[in-house]
Design a protein around this motif. Structure first.
Motif, PDB file in Angstrom:
ATOM      1  N   PHE A 178       0.506   6.346  -4.075  1.00 55.72           N
ATOM      2  CA  PHE A 178       0.597   6.441  -5.535  1.00 55.72           C
ATOM      3  C   PHE A 178       1.762   5.639  -6.140  1.00 55.72           C
ATOM      4  O   PHE A 178       1.572   4.912  -7.112  1.00 55.72           O
ATOM      5  N   PRO A 179       2.998   5.735  -5.598  1.00 53.20           N
ATOM      6  CA  PRO A 179       4.109   5.028  -6.264  1.00 53.20           C
ATOM      7  C   PRO A 179       3.966   3.507  -6.226  1.00 53.20           C
ATOM      8  O   PRO A 179       4.505   2.818  -7.088  1.00 53.20           O
ATOM      9  N   PHE A 180       3.234   2.990  -5.240  1.00 53.82           N
ATOM     10  CA  PHE A 180       3.176   1.539  -5.051  1.00 53.82           C
ATOM     11  C   PHE A 180       1.925   0.914  -5.669  1.00 53.82           C
ATOM     12  O   PHE A 180       1.943  -0.237  -6.085  1.00 53.82           O
ATOM     13  N   VAL A 181       0.843   1.680  -5.722  1.00 53.90           N
ATOM     14  CA  VAL A 181      -0.430   1.127  -6.204  1.00 53.90           C
ATOM     15  C   VAL A 181      -0.750   1.633  -7.618  1.00 53.90           C
ATOM     16  O   VAL A 181      -1.283   0.885  -8.438  1.00 53.90           O
ATOM     17  N   HIS A 182      -0.392   2.892  -7.910  1.00 56.92           N
ATOM     18  CA  HIS A 182      -0.642   3.447  -9.247  1.00 56.92           C
ATOM     19  C   HIS A 182       0.709   3.683  -9.939  1.00 56.92           C
ATOM     20  O   HIS A 182       0.973   4.769 -10.465  1.00 56.92           O
ATOM     21  N   THR A 183       1.526   2.632  -9.927  1.00 53.39           N
ATOM     22  CA  THR A 183       2.910   2.734 -10.364  1.00 53.39           C
ATOM     23  C   THR A 183       3.029   3.218 -11.812  1.00 53.39           C
ATOM     24  O   THR A 183       2.375   2.686 -12.706  1.00 53.39           O
ATOM     25  N   PRO A 233       8.453   5.247   3.145  1.00 52.24           N
ATOM     26  CA  PRO A 233       8.841   5.972   1.932  1.00 52.24           C
ATOM     27  C   PRO A 233       8.304   7.402   1.857  1.00 52.24           C
ATOM     28  O   PRO A 233       8.949   8.263   1.247  1.00 52.24           O
ATOM     29  N   ALA A 234       7.148   7.676   2.462  1.00 52.89           N
ATOM     30  CA  ALA A 234       6.610   9.037   2.420  1.00 52.89           C
ATOM     31  C   ALA A 234       7.519  10.015   3.158  1.00 52.89           C
ATOM     32  O   ALA A 234       7.454  11.223   2.935  1.00 52.89           O
ATOM     33  N   HIS A 235       8.352   9.490   4.047  1.00 51.28           N
ATOM     34  CA  HIS A 235       9.272  10.337   4.820  1.00 51.28           C
ATOM     35  C   HIS A 235      10.673   9.748   4.738  1.00 51.28           C
ATOM     36  O   HIS A 235      11.136   9.101   5.684  1.00 51.28           O
ATOM     37  N   PRO A 236      11.360   9.949   3.605  1.00 47.16           N
ATOM     38  CA  PRO A 236      12.642   9.262   3.384  1.00 47.16           C
ATOM     39  C   PRO A 236      13.694   9.601   4.443  1.00 47.16           C
ATOM     40  O   PRO A 236      14.550   8.771   4.728  1.00 47.16           O
ATOM     41  N   GLY A 237      13.609  10.789   5.037  1.00 46.06           N
ATOM     42  CA  GLY A 237      14.628  11.184   5.998  1.00 46.06           C
ATOM     43  C   GLY A 237      14.372  10.674   7.411  1.00 46.06           C
ATOM     44  O   GLY A 237      15.208  10.842   8.302  1.00 46.06           O
ATOM     45  N   LEU A 238      13.230  10.055   7.617  1.00 44.49           N
ATOM     46  CA  LEU A 238      12.810   9.687   8.973  1.00 44.49           C
ATOM     47  C   LEU A 238      13.295   8.289   9.336  1.00 44.49           C
ATOM     48  O   LEU A 238      13.151   7.357   8.561  1.00 44.49           O
ATOM     49  N   TYR A 272       0.829  -1.210   0.000  1.00 36.00           N
ATOM     50  CA  TYR A 272       0.000   0.000   0.000  1.00 36.00           C
ATOM     51  C   TYR A 272       0.870   1.270   0.000  1.00 36.00           C
ATOM     52  O   TYR A 272       0.756   2.100  -0.901  1.00 36.00           O
ATOM     53  N   HIS A 273       1.738   1.396   0.995  1.00 36.19           N
ATOM     54  CA  HIS A 273       2.568   2.600   1.088  1.00 36.19           C
ATOM     55  C   HIS A 273       4.054   2.302   1.171  1.00 36.19           C
ATOM     56  O   HIS A 273       4.858   3.195   1.442  1.00 36.19           O
ATOM     57  N   GLY A 274       4.418   1.035   1.001  1.00 34.22           N
ATOM     58  CA  GLY A 274       5.831   0.684   0.961  1.00 34.22           C
ATOM     59  C   GLY A 274       6.531   0.643   2.308  1.00 34.22           C
ATOM     60  O   GLY A 274       7.757   0.528   2.351  1.00 34.22           O
ATOM     61  N   TRP A 275       5.777   0.724   3.423  1.00 32.15           N
ATOM     62  CA  TRP A 275       6.429   0.614   4.730  1.00 32.15           C
ATOM     63  C   TRP A 275       7.159  -0.728   4.789  1.00 32.15           C
ATOM     64  O   TRP A 275       6.594  -1.769   4.427  1.00 32.15           O
ATOM     65  N   SER A 276       8.417  -0.708   5.254  1.00 29.95           N
ATOM     66  CA  SER A 276       9.257  -1.904   5.185  1.00 29.95           C
ATOM     67  C   SER A 276       9.595  -2.414   6.574  1.00 29.95           C
ATOM     68  O   SER A 276       9.809  -1.632   7.504  1.00 29.95           O
TER      69      SER A 276
END
Lengths: 219, 217, 301
Positions: free
Chosen positions: C131-136, B86-91, B71-75
């Motif tokens: 957006f980058p992950f779902v609407h790539t 990913p929404a906060h690359p510096g965090l 969904y948002h790339g949280w790893s």
């Protein structure tokens, strides 16, 4: 080559996918399937009295069955996608191409019902979908035991492309893919092919590319 | 079902069905987990829910040594700690952001996940090799009846069908379903393996048919 | 596991008349229940918050909405859709001034059913970080994942949620976009299951394109979503505009059907937001403030 296309149709996607894998450029003509029901309108019915899409036009040739379109595209520019090396390959390819219409009728019907509110007996469609998935799973298990990763042989053919979309989109119709490990591996192998393209409902395999980083001057 | 110990191992998948760099959903009696194997082959099991917006992590992707939410790339790392937003690359994500993890073992060609703290190792499979996994819409009792043999407390059922020894590892699933891992004698040839796969399809059909007729209590 | 509701299951339920119905605040709201262009005499048999309704049109094209016991429900026609309510709305349907602006094209995208809470569907619409992950390669692409600071607030004068100065890098922001641009967005939530998005309009930099998400709550965990657009775009065919938006929404659908729980948690302990989720935080707060809780989970279970 002109494809009467709908972005959400798995049958249209088969043709787009095969063309992408074969390196053929299609001239896409969008059909207002939903909500406009354009495929049931007089213009498209005159081209395809069955009232279905996709329709593929190439010169004088008009095709209305997606399996025929896959065979046409592969024969034209990607013959390695045809299973023709032996009588057994030919037969298996025909077997799974015919099987793919059962996927359309069951999983495809369930998907149209659950997503776009088309009429249908949802319990029967889903039960039929599960039966088809079990049959595919068993077939893929036996292929793996024989050392072959795809439906016909150890390389992908048009039979894999004919079966892949409705299977991958089964969850859209409320049919889970969780119980099928062989289908999962096969699906992943198809999604990892060079030139593979997605359709809505099939996400990009982000892991195929390393995590990209911003260049300093871009940041 | 065992009740004597503080914990036990559930066989959730065949090792071969979880290649490096992939994540799959696995059902335990208590719920679904995200089971994943890193690029270098390390295996991990976590809750199947990203704490950010509740997305199922088994729909995510494995890059290198981390599992990311689609969904948002949280790893997340193997220990369950969040490594990247990913929404906060510096965090640097706070340590409090993590997913619950489970002990996991990869032995005998089977991936086992711990419920609680098992007293010992996963059971030995004595000369059997995994063939395939399938799910039956029938419970353990119906499968035992169809197989003509009972499962032991580890869910291991040994039977002989058409002259062939089969070992079935049974794991209870939600809604009365059973996950069956099929094992054959090590060294069985391809024809014997295919025969075993078909035998178990038949066994599943018998068990489901009996269950749906209400013939199994 | 959350219980699944089918439409068939959802339809028979009605609030018993002898007790005050829960969710009164949402019962008194307007909801989209059909496309004006598809009204017919046979009618669309659907549901609203668990009650079966029929949306039909007479020969003159006037819409009629009837409830489960045959009672006539309030009806309005706005933004290409028929709107109705189970209760007694105290306000008119929210206004979208751009809907009256000459030169725009109005796009009925059509219905898509999603097995999720209507509130989850709206919240996803307010989110850009996916957006980058779902609407790539369409609405976003790695490594351009950062969400810059923006403003989100509940505007007291209009009683709406607003997010402004939202910016995001997009490889193909719209059907008419030819390359990557940084797109600016404004989001607005004027009703509990409706959102209006204002987005950079490449052909007319002084205007905003309007993209809406109108959600019809069938049950707490099942909804019909009716996207609608008012665009400045004289180039793209109507069908291509419809397909672009259907593509985007169908990419979201498989996310929405796999969130746990299916209901939107309003208990702050259930999910972990970050600065990128300011709009969602404001939306959840606004829902709670107004008792807009049909489709919400109030306490962790």
């Amino acid at each position: 080559m002109k494809l009467y296309d709908y972005i959400l149709s798995p049958s249209c996607y088969k043709v787009r996918l095969m063309a992408a894998l074969a390196g053929i450029k299609l001239d896409l003509r969008a059909v207002d399937f939903h909500p406009g029901l354009e495929h049931r309108g007089p213009d498209l019915l005159s081209l395809n009295p069955a009232g279905s899409i996709p329709i593929l036009e190439d010169g004088d040739l008009v095709l209305t069955e997606s399996s025929a379109m896959l065979a046409y595209i592969a024969s034209l520019s990607a013959p390695e996608w045809l299973g023709r090396a032996s009588a057994m390959e030919t037969a298996r390819e025909q077997q799974w191409l015919a099987f793919s219409s059962r996927l359309t009728a069951t999983l495809g019907g369930a998907r149209l019902h659950e997503m776009l509110l088309r009429p249908g007996d949802i319990a029967a469609l889903q039960a039929g979908g599960v039966a088809s998935l079990r049959e595919l799973e068993a077939g893929l298990v036996e292929q793996r035991l024989a050392g072959q990763a795809f439906l016909v042989t150890d390389r992908p053919t048009i039979a894999d492309i004919a079966c892949f979309p409705y299977v991958a989109l089964a969850p859209d119709g409320g049919v889970s893919l969780d119980p099928y490990p062989a289908i999962r591996l096969w699906s992943r192998a198809i999604r990892s092919l060079k030139g593979f393209i997605e359709m809505p409902g099939i996400h990009r395999l982000h892991e195929l590319k390393p995590e990209p980083h911003l260049e300093q001057d871009e940041a | 079902m065992r009740s004597d110990t503080t914990g036990f191992w559930t066989p959730v998948a065949l090792s071969a069905d979880l290649p490096a760099g992939t994540v799959i959903p696995a059902r335990m009696a208590a719920g679904t987990i995200a089971l994943w194997r890193s690029q270098t082959g390390h295996i991990a099991a976590s809750a199947d829910r990203c704490p950010h917006r509740g997305m199922s992590l088994s729909h995510g992707f494995v890059r290198g040594e981390v599992l990311s939410c689609i969904y948002h790339g949280w790893s997340y790392g193997r220990a369950g700690n969040c490594l990247r937003i990913p929404a906060h690359p510096g965090l640097t994500p706070p340590d409090a952001i993590r997913v619950v993890t489970h002990d996991v073992r990869d032995t005998g060609g089977i991936v086992w996940v711990a419920s609680g703290i098992p007293a010992g190792d996963p059971p030995d499979l004595d000369g059997f090799t995994p063939l395939r996994s399938l799910t039956a819409d029938a419970d353990r009792a119906a499968l035992a009846l169809a197989a003509g043999a009972q499962a032991d407390e580890d869910g291991r059922l040994v039977t002989n069908i058409a002259g062939q020894d089969l070992c079935l590892l049974l794991a209870d699933q939600p809604e009365g379903r059973t996950l069956i891992h099929v094992l054959v004698r090590s060294g069985s040839d391809a024809a014997a393996r295919i025969a075993a796969s078909r035998s178990v399809e038949r066994l599943r059909r018998m068990a489901e048919s009996a269950s749906h007729k209400g013939g199994v209590q | 596991m959350t219980a699944q509701t089918t439409l068939q299951q959802a339809m028979p339920h009605q609030a018993p008349p002898h007790q005050a119905p829960p969710h009164q605040a949402m019962i008194d709201e307007w909801y989209p229940v059909g496309l004006v262009s598809q009204l017919d005499r046979s009618g669309r048999h659907t549901a609203l918050m668990g009650e079966p309704i029929v949306v039909s049109g007479d020969d003159a094209g006037n819409p009629l909405v009837t409830g489960g016991n045959g009672r006539i429900l309030p009806v309005k026609v706005r933004y290409g859709h028929v709107w109705s309510s189970l209760g007694t709305p105290t306000k008119d349907i929210f206004s979208i001034p751009e809907a009256d602006q000459p030169g725009r094209r109005f796009v009925d995208v059509g219905v898509v059913r999603v097995r999720c809470s209507p509130l989850r569907a709206v919240e996803n619409f307010l989110d850009i970080a996916h957006f980058p992950f779902v609407h790539t390669d369409v609405l976003g692409a790695e490594p351009h994942t950062e969400v810059q600071n923006y403003t989100a607030e509940i505007r007291a004068d209009v009683d709406e949620v607003w997010a402004t100065q939202v910016k995001f890098y997009q490889p193909q922001a719209s059907k008419s976009a030819s390359g990557g641009i940084t797109t600016e967005y404004m989001y607005r939530v004027p009703a509990p299951t409706c959102s209006v998005l204002y987005k950079t309009c490449p052909p007319r930099p002084s205007e905003w394109d309007v993209i809406t998400l109108f959600v019809q709550p069938l049950a707490e965990d099942l909804c019909d979503v009716w996207p609608w657009m008012a665009l400045f775009d004289d180039e793209t065919s109507m069908t291509d505009l419809i397909h672009f938006q259907q593509m985007i929404f169908l990419q979201d659908r498989s996310i929405l059907e796999n969130q746990i729980p299916r209901l939107l948690p309003l208990d702050p302990g259930m999910e972990i937001p970050t600065r990128a989720d300011l709009t969602s935080i404001a939306y959840r707060r606004w829902l709670k403030r107004h008792d807009y809780t049909y489709g919400a989970q109030l306490v962790a279970r």
